[in-house]
Design an enzyme around this catalytic site. Structure first.
Site, PDB file in Angstrom:
ATOM      1  N   PRO A 194      -2.462 -12.058  10.585  1.00 39.26           N
ATOM      2  CA  PRO A 194      -2.720 -11.841  12.023  1.00 39.26           C
ATOM      3  C   PRO A 194      -2.849 -10.346  12.302  1.00 39.26           C
ATOM      4  CG  PRO A 194      -0.413 -12.428  11.642  1.00 39.26           C
ATOM      5  CD  PRO A 194      -1.119 -12.576  10.325  1.00 39.26           C
ATOM      6  N   PHE A 232      -3.706   3.204  15.183  1.00 39.62           N
ATOM      7  CA  PHE A 232      -4.020   4.237  14.194  1.00 39.62           C
ATOM      8  C   PHE A 232      -5.188   3.745  13.350  1.00 39.62           C
ATOM      9  CE2 PHE A 232      -1.272   7.986  13.506  1.00 39.62           C
ATOM     10  CZ  PHE A 232      -0.472   7.869  14.627  1.00 39.62           C
ATOM     11  N   ASN A 290       0.848  -1.196   0.000  1.00 42.63           N
ATOM     12  CA  ASN A 290       0.000   0.000   0.000  1.00 42.63           C
ATOM     13  C   ASN A 290       0.881   1.244   0.000  1.00 42.63           C
ATOM     14  OD1 ASN A 290       0.492   0.913   2.863  1.00 42.63           O
ATOM     15  ND2 ASN A 290      -0.279  -1.167   3.227  1.00 42.63           N
ATOM     16  N   ASP A 340      -4.158  -6.523   5.435  1.00 36.40           N
ATOM     17  CA  ASP A 340      -5.084  -7.408   6.150  1.00 36.40           C
ATOM     18  C   ASP A 340      -5.053  -8.824   5.573  1.00 36.40           C
ATOM     19  OD1 ASP A 340      -6.018  -5.526   7.987  1.00 36.40           O
ATOM     20  OD2 ASP A 340      -7.322  -4.621   6.466  1.00 36.40           O
TER      21      ASP A 340
HETATM   22  O1  PMT Z   1       3.241   6.130   6.433  1.00 30.98           O
HETATM   23  P1  PMT Z   1       2.574   7.431   6.049  1.00 30.98           P
HETATM   24  O2  PMT Z   1       2.617   7.682   4.561  1.00 30.98           O
HETATM   25  O3  PMT Z   1       3.092   8.594   6.857  1.00 30.98           O
HETATM   26  O4  PMT Z   1       1.017   7.260   6.387  1.00 30.98           O
HETATM   27  C1  PMT Z   1       0.623   7.119   7.731  1.00 30.98           C
HETATM   28  C2  PMT Z   1      -0.615   6.223   7.847  1.00 30.98           C
HETATM   29  C3  PMT Z   1      -1.789   6.862   7.137  1.00 30.98           C
HETATM   30  C4  PMT Z   1      -0.336   4.846   7.277  1.00 30.98           C
HETATM   31  C5  PMT Z   1      -0.901   6.102   9.389  1.00 30.98           C
HETATM   32  O5  PMT Z   1      -1.137   7.384   9.902  1.00 30.98           O
HETATM   33  C6  PMT Z   1      -2.095   5.226   9.694  1.00 30.98           C
HETATM   34  O6  PMT Z   1      -3.234   5.669   9.752  1.00 30.98           O
HETATM   35  N1  PMT Z   1      -1.843   3.899   9.896  1.00 30.98           N
HETATM   36  C7  PMT Z   1      -2.906   2.894  10.159  1.00 30.98           C
HETATM   37  C8  PMT Z   1      -3.559   2.512   8.865  1.00 30.98           C
HETATM   38  C9  PMT Z   1      -4.851   1.720   9.079  1.00 30.98           C
HETATM   39  O7  PMT Z   1      -5.902   2.223   8.896  1.00 30.98           O
HETATM   40  O8  PMT Z   1      -4.725   0.579   9.584  1.00 30.98           O
HETATM   41  P2  PMT Z   1      -5.936  -0.453   9.875  1.00 30.98           P
HETATM   42  O9  PMT Z   1      -7.251   0.193   9.995  1.00 30.98           O
HETATM   43  O10 PMT Z   1      -5.774  -1.541   8.902  1.00 30.98           O
HETATM   44  O11 PMT Z   1      -5.506  -0.950  11.287  1.00 30.98           O
HETATM   45  C10 PMT Z   1      -5.862  -0.338  12.508  1.00 30.98           C
HETATM   46  C11 PMT Z   1      -4.725  -0.506  13.480  1.00 30.98           C
HETATM   47  O12 PMT Z   1      -4.382  -1.891  13.642  1.00 30.98           O
HETATM   48  C12 PMT Z   1      -3.445   0.168  13.064  1.00 30.98           C
HETATM   49  O13 PMT Z   1      -2.841   0.656  14.225  1.00 30.98           O
HETATM   50  C13 PMT Z   1      -2.619  -0.953  12.447  1.00 30.98           C
HETATM   51  O14 PMT Z   1      -1.219  -0.718  12.577  1.00 30.98           O
HETATM   52  C14 PMT Z   1      -3.050  -2.145  13.272  1.00 30.98           C
HETATM   53  N2  PMT Z   1      -3.022  -3.401  12.526  1.00 30.98           N
HETATM   54  C15 PMT Z   1      -3.862  -3.599  11.453  1.00 30.98           C
HETATM   55  C16 PMT Z   1      -3.872  -4.808  10.805  1.00 30.98           C
HETATM   56  C17 PMT Z   1      -3.018  -5.830  11.229  1.00 30.98           C
HETATM   57  N3  PMT Z   1      -2.984  -6.997  10.609  1.00 30.98           N
HETATM   58  N4  PMT Z   1      -2.204  -5.631  12.266  1.00 30.98           N
HETATM   59  C18 PMT Z   1      -2.203  -4.429  12.930  1.00 30.98           C
HETATM   60  O15 PMT Z   1      -1.430  -4.244  13.882  1.00 30.98           O
END
Ligand code: PMT
Length: 396
Positions: A305, A323, A209, A278
């Site tokens: 995971p 985040f 991504n 994911d």
């Molecule tokens: O890297 P940049 O270009 O500066 O951009 C920053 C960012 C937009 C990537 C960052 O600010 C951000 O928002 N990161 C989280 C992206 C996201 O929406 O993740 P998610 O909704 O898939 O996951 C939610 C949370 O679970 C996040 O903290 C993620 O790190 C965590 N996660 C998700 C999936 C997974 N398999 N393991 C995780 O730990």
């Protein structure tokens, strides 16, 4: 302008790295600092005072009997108004004098008469650095509360290679900026994930991504500036590692999870900034998929995971910060993720602002409600997030 209003007294001693001090002055001025340069006599053999005068916009002092100081108190006046006294490069001879309290020229008297912190960036031949006398002097200086910047390792002007190079002006600037930040996380260990993950389809292709890593790296830098010991588990990005941060490079979500679970037991805080995939291809091809019609019509995916949820579910988890990057309904979706992952704090951002750029807009969601952080450079937002994390740690 991260050093706006800061007053830096810069000492330059005799060594080939003195030419880099000119660039250092330029960068300090660019960051908004005012710079007063004092040189040893030896330094003037490498770079003339005129160079530093032109760059700093101030007269340069080399002599403690300089008639321009009316009361003949140059050794006191020049450092009394400074927020820090920085000596770069700092030669072996200068460090030896300071370790022994000698004051036989302007710069050493400035050091002895100062009432502000002293930071030194050593620069010398590797044998001089390793000499037992220098080792003793460095130990004395550290014991006296002098902050050591480097030295770095690499090729030296003498043709040898090893430890003893002055660290680069950009690194010195980073240390100075950190020096002025409040130590809100002193003694804490912070583990951070950043960047994207890469899930292989075949040896050369994959699913990833647009995360650049900038937000996560900014948080690593801000946590380090706040005095924390920081480990950054990073997906594939092209960013330099922040000063004083230990980085572990990973590629896939499962590698990221392993790296995190391996280190999390010692952590006080876990900040999951990474945009973790994911899903991953269920069966990555061992060889490059050819364009001969043999490619599968569809790629079967399996779920990765959830690293953050796994850490939050540990028996004694660190303070977990997640985040959420959303394209709409930021509050609703972010709060939903906070509840689902059972974490005390989630940071919401909109995808068109969060991904890739140097600036962002954040909303922090925790048990006390919402805390909007208006648009700002990612490093500024990271410092505000660190301040909120410090408050939550206090409440724990
Ligand atoms: O890297 P940049 O270009 O500066 O951009 C920053 C960012 C937009 C990537 C960052 O600010 C951000 O928002 N990161 C989280 C992206 C996201 O929406 O993740 P998610 O909704 O898939 O996951 C939610 C949370 O679970 C996040 O903290 C993620 O790190 C965590 N996660 C998700 C999936 C997974 N398999 N393991 C995780 O730990």
């Amino acid at each position: 302008m991260e050093l706006q209003g800061k007053r830096i007294a810069l000492g330059v001693t005799g060594g080939i790295a003195a030419y880099k001090a000119a660039e250092l002055v330029r960068l300090l001025i660019k960051q908004g600092a005012s710079v007063q340069v004092a040189m040893t006599e030896a330094a003037t053999h490498f770079v003339t005072p005129v160079t530093f005068q032109a760059l700093s916009g101030k007269p340069v002092f080399t002599d403690q009997w300089d008639p321009r100081i009316a009361n003949n108190m140059a050794h006191i006046d020049l450092s009394r108004e400074a927020d820090v006294l920085l000596v770069a490069p700092a030669s072996a001879d200068f460090l030896a004098k300071v370790a022994h309290g000698l004051a036989d020229d302007l710069l050493t008297t400035l050091v002895l008469a100062r009432d502000c912190p002293l930071l030194v960036a050593p620069a010398m031949n590797r044998q001089m650095w390793e000499n037992p006398a220098t080792r003793r002097n460095i130990a004395t200086l550290c014991n006296d509360g002098v902050t050591l910047l480097g030295p770095g390792c690499g090729d030296q002007a003498c043709g040898e290679s090893g430890l003893g190079r002055m660290i680069e002006p950009e690194e010195i600037i980073a240390v100075l900026i950190a020096h002025f930040q409040p130590k809100l996380l002193a003694g804490k260990r912070v583990l951070i994930t950043a960047g994207p993950t890469f899930e292989a389809i075949d040896p050369v292709r994959g699913i990833t991504n647009l995360s650049s890593g900038k937000m996560g790296y900014a948080i690593a830098r801000a946590a380090s500036e706040a005095g924390a010991e920081v480990t950054l588990v990073s997906g594939p990005v092209s960013l330099p590692c922040p000063h004083d941060v230990s980085r572990i490079d990973v590629s896939s979500a499962r590698q990221m999870r392993d790296a995190v679970l391996h280190r999390v037991a010692n952590s006080d805080v876990f900040v999951a900034v990474a945009a973790v995939a994911d899903y991953r291809p269920a069966k990555p091809a061992g060889q490059k998929i050819k364009k001969d019609g043999s490619a599968p019509a569809a790629i079967e995916l399996v779920q990765n995971p959830d690293i953050l949820a796994d850490v939050a579910a540990l028996p004694n988890p660190p303070l977990c910060v997640g985040f959420a990057a959303e394209s709409e309904k930021l509050q609703e979706y972010a709060e939903k993720k906070r509840r689902a992952k059972k974490i005390p704090l989630i940071v919401g951002n909109l995808i068109h602002q969060g991904f890739g750029g140097d600036n962002n807009t954040l909303i922090l969601f925790d048990d006390d409600g919402q805390h909007p952080l208006p648009p700002a450079p990612k490093i500024e937002l990271a410092r505000q997030l660190v301040a909120r994390i410090a408050i939550l740690l206090e409440k724990r």
